[in-house]
Design a protein around this motif. Structure first.
Motif, PDB file in Angstrom:
ATOM      1  N   VAL A 362     -63.075  45.691  35.582  1.00 27.38           N
ATOM      2  CA  VAL A 362     -62.201  45.753  34.540  1.00 27.38           C
ATOM      3  C   VAL A 362     -60.886  45.309  35.198  1.00 27.38           C
ATOM      4  N   LEU A 363     -60.289  43.961  34.689  1.00 22.17           N
ATOM      5  CA  LEU A 363     -59.366  43.581  35.252  1.00 22.17           C
ATOM      6  C   LEU A 363     -58.474  42.674  33.853  1.00 22.17           C
ATOM      7  N   GLU A 364     -57.345  42.563  34.281  1.00 23.59           N
ATOM      8  CA  GLU A 364     -56.644  41.751  33.144  1.00 23.59           C
ATOM      9  C   GLU A 364     -54.998  41.301  33.495  1.00 23.59           C
ATOM     10  N   PHE A 365     -54.167  41.161  32.513  1.00 21.54           N
ATOM     11  CA  PHE A 365     -52.660  40.726  33.158  1.00 21.54           C
ATOM     12  C   PHE A 365     -52.593  40.013  34.619  1.00 21.54           C
ATOM     13  N   GLY A 366     -53.128  38.951  34.677  1.00 24.27           N
ATOM     14  CA  GLY A 366     -53.223  38.137  35.844  1.00 24.27           C
ATOM     15  C   GLY A 366     -51.997  37.080  36.159  1.00 24.27           C
ATOM     16  N   SER A 367     -51.892  36.566  37.293  1.00 24.48           N
ATOM     17  CA  SER A 367     -50.770  35.791  37.665  1.00 24.48           C
ATOM     18  C   SER A 367     -51.336  34.852  38.820  1.00 24.48           C
ATOM     19  N   PHE A 368     -50.584  33.554  38.870  1.00 25.30           N
ATOM     20  CA  PHE A 368     -50.855  32.901  40.015  1.00 25.30           C
ATOM     21  C   PHE A 368     -49.857  31.891  40.329  1.00 25.30           C
ATOM     22  N   ASN A 369     -49.703  31.220  41.655  1.00 24.72           N
ATOM     23  CA  ASN A 369     -48.715  30.450  41.993  1.00 24.72           C
ATOM     24  C   ASN A 369     -48.563  29.163  40.868  1.00 24.72           C
ATOM     25  N   GLN A 370     -47.220  29.404  40.082  1.00 18.41           N
ATOM     26  CA  GLN A 370     -47.167  28.416  38.988  1.00 18.41           C
ATOM     27  C   GLN A 370     -46.643  26.930  39.431  1.00 18.41           C
ATOM     28  N   GLN A 371     -46.652  27.143  40.786  1.00 18.56           N
ATOM     29  CA  GLN A 371     -46.498  25.513  41.159  1.00 18.56           C
ATOM     30  C   GLN A 371     -47.771  24.849  41.167  1.00 18.56           C
ATOM     31  N   VAL A 372     -48.897  25.280  40.843  1.00 20.25           N
ATOM     32  CA  VAL A 372     -50.138  25.008  40.650  1.00 20.25           C
ATOM     33  C   VAL A 372     -50.554  24.958  39.310  1.00 20.25           C
TER      34      VAL A 372
END
Length: 492
Positions: A362-372
């Protein structure tokens, strides 16, 4: 250490028994400027930028049953440069909040109530409710933009001083959705909105000069409740999800969301500056998705990652008081609606959709490197929550190439915010940087800003900066690159 309490905002005392105005969700009313704060560890010198978090922080609550999405926007920032950090927080002075300050009481019913109980006309797709500008936050054209859950006007603030400039001038009549998307490569802001009148959705592009460049209708069969969008380098992606207001109840002026499992999820894929005739529609398994992650083009396919809900219409939880509170809590409990990291593939040549599950947790509210953003990404950072409550307990880092993952738990009684990725100055790889989050520590009765090395999240924070007050638990946040923001504001 320099800590200045600038203002104690007018308010009424929050309900100590409501789960989302007490405990880790207890709102704060003091506004601070602070630097030279106590640091556990050492602030790295290779981080330069601003961590910005929005918060649902009610000054007067709402008429009837309070929902945390009704809470007033409060922006918290932590600015990093040369191994130093400074903290600021302010209420977003929305039109609605300032009207309530003048009245000394709530003037709008919350989204869990009948909007006809509101004492004044409201905003957004729900109609009749308050534009609290308390959901998401981005930094575009050098300014903070705060947004509202069900389409609001958008409010602009200075990223360094939190000086306020009111509403966005380019926002259309139907407002902007909670999650406009910044393309760092072009400086463009992509957005959509939705409403209860035809064509029910629009899509637009705002240029790096903060002027509206493109705006088109996206026709839907009726009112819908989308929450997020995604983009690739050449396309924007909106969704028609089979969880939306019951049409018969809506016709009577009331709002009750229903899941329609016999209807497919539909995706509208449109070239960034495309026209309505250019929209391609794809169908997929029925679900609801709060948040998408990255998307990119791969041959004839568009690939999209997000969080597929296995149970979009959960049963009510046990709750004391108002019998509707249990249903409200279930829709906020990820362990009730069961979001799982998922991937969709849309083939532009054949019109086919393929899907696959990426993680069974159960996972949500993620992020990643916005440069890609808009390009194929290797790393995602998903949050996980305390069962039964809307409280983030930690982060999972996914390596999408190897399938491996790492987990960071914030600790007993410690609850975080969305943790965006902050690239290290002179970064040499996609995960070369830090995850940044505010932590509400219920054991120590304080709040911190933490930096975590994204290449080794299991090692825990490299530093912890103690805030001048314990802030409410919160959700959405963003990272803004320091040199970019300074250049946009004419600063060195």
């Amino acid at each position: 250490m320099t800590v200045t309490r600038l203002h104690t905002f007018p308010h009424t005392e929050p309900d100590p028994h409501h789960p989302y105005t007490s405990g880790a969700w207890r709102p704060v009313f003091d506004e601070f400027d602070a630097d030279g704060l106590e640091v556990i560890g050492e602030i790295p010198r290779d981080i330069d930028g601003i961590y910005v978090r929005n918060s649902e922080n009610p000054a007067f609550g709402s008429i009837g049953l309070y929902h945390p999405f009704d809470g007033d926007g409060m922006i918290h920032t932590m600015t990093f440069r040369d191994g130093k950090a400074s903290y600021h927080n302010r209420f977003v002075r929305t039109k609605a909040l300032m009207a309530e300050v003048e009245a000394g009481q709530p003037l709008w019913a919350g989204i869990a109530e009948d909007p006809r109980l509101s004492k004044r006309p409201g905003w957004g797709a729900h109609g009749g409710v308050k534009d609290a500008s308390s959901t998401d936050v981005v930094v575009h054209a050098g300014k903070i933009l705060s947004t509202f859950y069900q389409c609001g006007e958008g409010y602009r603030l200075d990223p360094y001083t939190l000086e306020q400039f009111g509403t966005e001038g380019w926002v259309p009549l139907d407002g902007i959705s909670a999650h406009p998307k910044l393309d760092e490569a072009t400086g463009e802001l992509l957005f959509f909105n939705y409403s209860t009148h035809a064509p029910f959705m629009h899509y637009g592009v705002v240029g790096p000069d903060n002027r509206l460049k493109h705006y088109i209708p996206i026709e839907l069969p009726g009112p819908r409740l989308p929450h997020d969008m995604a983009f690739t380098r050449n396309y924007s992606i909106m969704a028609d999800l089979p969880l939306f207001w019951d049409a018969d109840i809506l016709a009577k002026g009331r709002h009750a969301a229903r899941f329609h499992p016999d209807m497919p999820t539909r995706f509208a894929i449109v070239p960034r500056y495309g026209q309505p005739g250019d929209i391609r529609w794809f169908e997929a398994e029925p679900t609801y998705v709060l948040h998408w992650m990255n998307a990119w083009e791969e041959g004839d396919e568009i690939v999209l990652d997000g969080y597929f809900q296995e149970n979009p219409s959960p049963s009510a939880l046990q709750a004391e008081g108002d019998p509707r509170l249990g249903q409200l809590m279930a829709y906020l409990d990820e362990h009730s609606f069961q979001p799982k990291l998922h991937r969709w593939r849309f083939n532009l040549a054949t019109g086919e959709t393929r899907e696959e599950r990426l993680d069974d947790r159960v996972l949500e509210f993620g992020s990643f490197n916005q440069q890609v953003a808009g390009e194929k990404s290797r790393y995602l950072y998903s949050t996980f929550t305390q069962p039964g409550r809307f409280l983030f307990e930690g982060v999972v880092k996914h390596d999408m190439d190897t399938g491996k993952s790492e987990t960071l738990r914030f600790g007993e009684g410690r609850f975080g915010s969305e943790a965006p990725f902050a690239p290290r100055v002179g970064a040499s790889g996609e995960d070369d940087g830090y995850l940044v989050s505010f932590i509400t520590d219920m054991v120590e009765d304080r709040s911190e800003c933490v930096l975590v090395d994204a290449r080794d999240i299991e090692a825990g924070p490299v530093c912890r900066i103690i805030l001048p007050h314990r802030i409410s638990s919160g959700t959405h946040a963003t990272w803004a690159d320091g040199p970019t923001v300074r250049a946009a504001n004419g600063l060195s």
